[in-house]
Design an enzyme around this catalytic site. Structure first.
Site, PDB file in Angstrom:
ATOM      1  N   THR A  96       0.859  -1.181   0.000  1.00  9.47           N
ATOM      2  CA  THR A  96       0.000   0.000   0.000  1.00  9.47           C
ATOM      3  C   THR A  96       0.894   1.229   0.000  1.00  9.47           C
ATOM      4  O   THR A  96       1.502   1.572   1.018  1.00  9.47           O
ATOM      5  CB  THR A  96      -0.922   0.012   1.230  1.00  9.47           C
ATOM      6  OG1 THR A  96      -1.735  -1.162   1.220  1.00  9.47           O
ATOM      7  CG2 THR A  96      -1.812   1.242   1.238  1.00  9.47           C
ATOM      8  N   LYS A 171      -7.668   0.842  -2.644  1.00  9.19           N
ATOM      9  CA  LYS A 171      -7.155   0.530  -1.307  1.00  9.19           C
ATOM     10  C   LYS A 171      -7.236   1.754  -0.401  1.00  9.19           C
ATOM     11  O   LYS A 171      -7.520   1.625   0.803  1.00  9.19           O
ATOM     12  CB  LYS A 171      -5.704   0.034  -1.405  1.00  9.19           C
ATOM     13  CG  LYS A 171      -5.058  -0.322  -0.059  1.00  9.19           C
ATOM     14  CD  LYS A 171      -5.742  -1.493   0.634  1.00  9.19           C
ATOM     15  CE  LYS A 171      -5.179  -1.736   2.035  1.00  9.19           C
ATOM     16  NZ  LYS A 171      -3.821  -2.271   2.040  1.00  9.19           N
TER      17      LYS A 171
END
Length: 288
Positions: A96, A171
């Site tokens: 991420t 995300k």
């Protein structure tokens, strides 16, 4: 792609169980700078290496590192993945790092280099162990389909768009929900404690109602009972929440919820909770 050679860079708390899962689809070599992590990977039946220096080019390279800077370091340079993987490989960024950083990595990919995919994941360590992660896959759809059997060993693949950075954007939305709901769950249960209620009874009463959430359901018992095992660390939640906040500011979005969430998680870190399970954020309210 039949029984591919897979290099998995980053054998950390979430990366190692993902690599173990990926071994169901091919031969996996785990790469990490930690001798302890490599010993764990070897004990799990994986090949190991201290650096990315393959004897023969892998078919798939998966990158699960902590930051955008680390991802750039392993991708670029004369000893990096772009130079060593081979043009027919598929490189998958699982970390991420945010859409802007992912787009920068894509811009740095050399012409004729390996295919690059953006596939951040959600589900934490338990999801990695169980193979029930959600993988937000974006980029060239043909490349995604080529390695789908590898990705599906780790969980559910959700096509998130054709552009590198689309998966990161999915995300980021997920992390706005996850990080803020963690903090709200902690605040609600600490509030119940301050009211002098039986918090276990309160939890059972609200968990399946309109106020329930995945974060309350999974982390609520850990908040109330305490835990020494780690599903996800406080500092990782702060890293992701800060990334959401930075992204919101970049697109001129007034993200008031995420700003508050970052503030609470920063207080948790200031209280010394950074390396502990995210459920310990409830102590911010208990100590107030």
């Amino acid at each position: 792609m039949s029984s591919p050679k897979i290099t998995f860079i980053g054998a950390g708390a979430i990366g190692l169980p993902m690599a173990v899962r990926a071994a169901a689809a091919g031969t996996v070599t785990a790469v990490d700078t930690s001798a302890e992590r490599l010993a764990e990977a070897s004990a799990q039946g994986l090949h190991t290496a201290h650096s990315f220096a393959p004897d023969s080019p892998p078919d798939v390279v998966m990158v699960m590192v902590a930051t955008a800077q680390q991802a750039a370091a392993v991708l670029n340079g004369p000893e990096g993945i772009y130079a060593k993987a081979g043009r027919d490989a598929v490189v998958v960024v699982l970390s991420t790092i945010g859409p802007e950083a992912m787009q920068k990595l894509a811009a740095e990919r050399p012409s004729g280099g390996p295919a690059l995919l953006d596939v951040p994941v959600t589900g934490g360590i338990p999801g990695a162990v169980a193979g029930t992660l959600t993988l937000f896959a974006s980029g060239d759809q043909d490349a995604i389909e080529r390695i789908r059997p590898v990705l599906e060993t780790m969980g559910k693949v959700v096509f998130s768009g054709p552009n590198l950075g689309d998966g990161q954007s999915y995300k980021i939305v997920n992390q706005l929900l996850a990080t803020s709901q963690l903090v709200v769950a902690a605040e609600a249960l600490a509030f119940a404690e301050r009211l002098g209620l039986d918090t276990s009874s309160v939890f059972e009463a609200v968990r399946d109602g309109a106020g329930g959430s995945w974060m309350l359901d999974k982390y609520g018992p850990r908040m109330l009972n305490g835990t020494t095992d780690i599903a996800a660390r406080v500092d990782i939640f702060l890293k992701d929440a800060a990334l959401v906040d930075e992204t919101a500011q970049r697109v001129s979005f007034d993200g008031q919820m995420i700003a508050t969430t970052v503030s609470v998680l920063e207080r948790a870190v200031a209280h010394g909770l950074a390396p502990l399970d995210a459920s310990s954020v409830i102590d911010v309210y208990r100590q107030a």
